[in-house]
Design an enzyme around this catalytic site. Structure first.
Site, PDB file in Angstrom:
ATOM      1  N   GLY A 108     -38.549  20.548  12.598  1.00  3.86           N
ATOM      2  CA  GLY A 108     -38.077  21.259  13.774  1.00  3.86           C
ATOM      3  C   GLY A 108     -38.563  20.554  15.029  1.00  3.86           C
ATOM      4  N   GLN A 133     -40.681  19.580  23.849  1.00  2.00           N
ATOM      5  CA  GLN A 133     -41.449  18.557  23.141  1.00  2.00           C
ATOM      6  C   GLN A 133     -40.988  17.137  23.482  1.00  2.00           C
ATOM      7  OE1 GLN A 133     -41.049  20.639  19.108  1.00  2.00           O
ATOM      8  NE2 GLN A 133     -43.025  19.602  18.954  1.00  2.00           N
ATOM      9  N   CYS A 139     -47.014  20.581  13.596  1.00  5.44           N
ATOM     10  CA  CYS A 139     -46.164  20.416  14.771  1.00  5.44           C
ATOM     11  C   CYS A 139     -46.164  18.942  15.167  1.00  5.44           C
ATOM     12  CB  CYS A 139     -46.719  21.269  15.910  1.00  5.44           C
ATOM     13  SG  CYS A 139     -45.759  21.187  17.421  1.00  5.44           S
ATOM     14  N   LEU A 140     -44.994  18.421  15.492  1.00  6.01           N
ATOM     15  CA  LEU A 140     -44.911  17.006  15.886  1.00  6.01           C
ATOM     16  C   LEU A 140     -45.710  16.727  17.154  1.00  6.01           C
ATOM     17  CD1 LEU A 140     -41.158  16.202  15.086  1.00  6.01           C
ATOM     18  CD2 LEU A 140     -43.173  15.282  13.925  1.00  6.01           C
ATOM     19  N   HIS A 170     -41.441  29.323  15.073  1.00  5.40           N
ATOM     20  CA  HIS A 170     -42.299  28.273  15.639  1.00  5.40           C
ATOM     21  C   HIS A 170     -41.587  27.564  16.797  1.00  5.40           C
ATOM     22  CE1 HIS A 170     -45.160  24.682  15.113  1.00  5.40           C
ATOM     23  NE2 HIS A 170     -44.197  24.208  15.886  1.00  5.40           N
ATOM     24  N   GLU A 171     -40.318  27.192  16.568  1.00  6.40           N
ATOM     25  CA  GLU A 171     -39.573  26.462  17.609  1.00  6.40           C
ATOM     26  C   GLU A 171     -39.269  27.362  18.798  1.00  6.40           C
ATOM     27  OE1 GLU A 171     -39.591  23.367  17.401  1.00  6.40           O
ATOM     28  OE2 GLU A 171     -40.210  23.361  15.300  1.00  6.40           O
ATOM     29  N   HIS A 215     -41.983  27.370  21.269  1.00  4.34           N
ATOM     30  CA  HIS A 215     -42.031  26.188  22.146  1.00  4.34           C
ATOM     31  C   HIS A 215     -41.256  26.436  23.442  1.00  4.34           C
ATOM     32  CE1 HIS A 215     -44.187  23.023  20.062  1.00  4.34           C
ATOM     33  NE2 HIS A 215     -43.506  23.201  18.946  1.00  4.34           N
TER      34      HIS A 215
HETATM   35 NI    NI Z   1     -43.964  22.483  17.042  1.00  2.00          NI
END
Ligand code: NI
Length: 161
Positions: A43, A48, A87-88, A129-130, A133
């Site tokens: 995701g 991000q 998370c990236l 989660h996304e 963000h």
């Molecule tokens: Ni994330």
């Protein structure tokens, strides 16, 4: 597309609604999808990659790639489940997070079509989660302060090394 890391102020800001789903948004979505696959993530949200727009992309194993534009969480299950998240934007960090097990979300896809998705399991987890963000919230905000401080310190140290 560069993925911003923990410590970047942008990750703490609220994203703005997308006014029109046009060619630029289609290009943005496919670029995000590519960056996500490259980073071996499942995701990725606009903030991000420094784009303060309400968009995220998701691709979990066994499912099709999905684009969510201007999503809203319509409902969540009362049942809460524990699941390990990463998370990236916080590479190398994985920790259990408790969230609702099921979610109902409304959004638009990259073709401008509105949809409602009701789901559970890993897909529900990634959606929640996304969505966070877009509100400037990171998964480490949803764990204990002691654990969060430990993770943040460890992450900062690993970045300097
Ligand atoms: Ni994330």
């Amino acid at each position: 597309m560069d993925i911003l890391l923990l410590g970047s102020e942008v990750l703490r800001q609220k994203a703005e609604p997308i006014e029109e789903i046009n060619e630029d948004i289609v290009t943005l979505a496919s670029g995000m999808m590519e960056a996500m696959h490259e980073g071996k993530g499942i995701g990725l949200a606009g903030p991000q990659v420094g784009v303060m727009k309400r968009i995220f992309v998701i691709h979990v194993e066994g499912d099709v790639p999905r684009v969510f534009i201007n999503p809203s969480i319509v409902g969540t299950s009362e049942e809460q489940v524990k699941y390990e998240e990463g998370c990236l934007s916080i590479p190398g960090v994985y920790t259990d997070v408790i969230r609702p097990g099921e979610v109902k979300v409304q959004a638009w896809n990259e073709k401008g079509k509105r949809f409602i998705l009701e789901t559970g399991g890993i897909l529900a987890r990634v959606i929640l989660h996304e969505y966070d963000h877009l509100e400037g919230v990171l998964f480490i905000d949803r764990i204990s302060e002691v654990k969060r401080n430990r993770i943040s310190a460890k992450f900062a140290k690993s970045r300097k090394a």
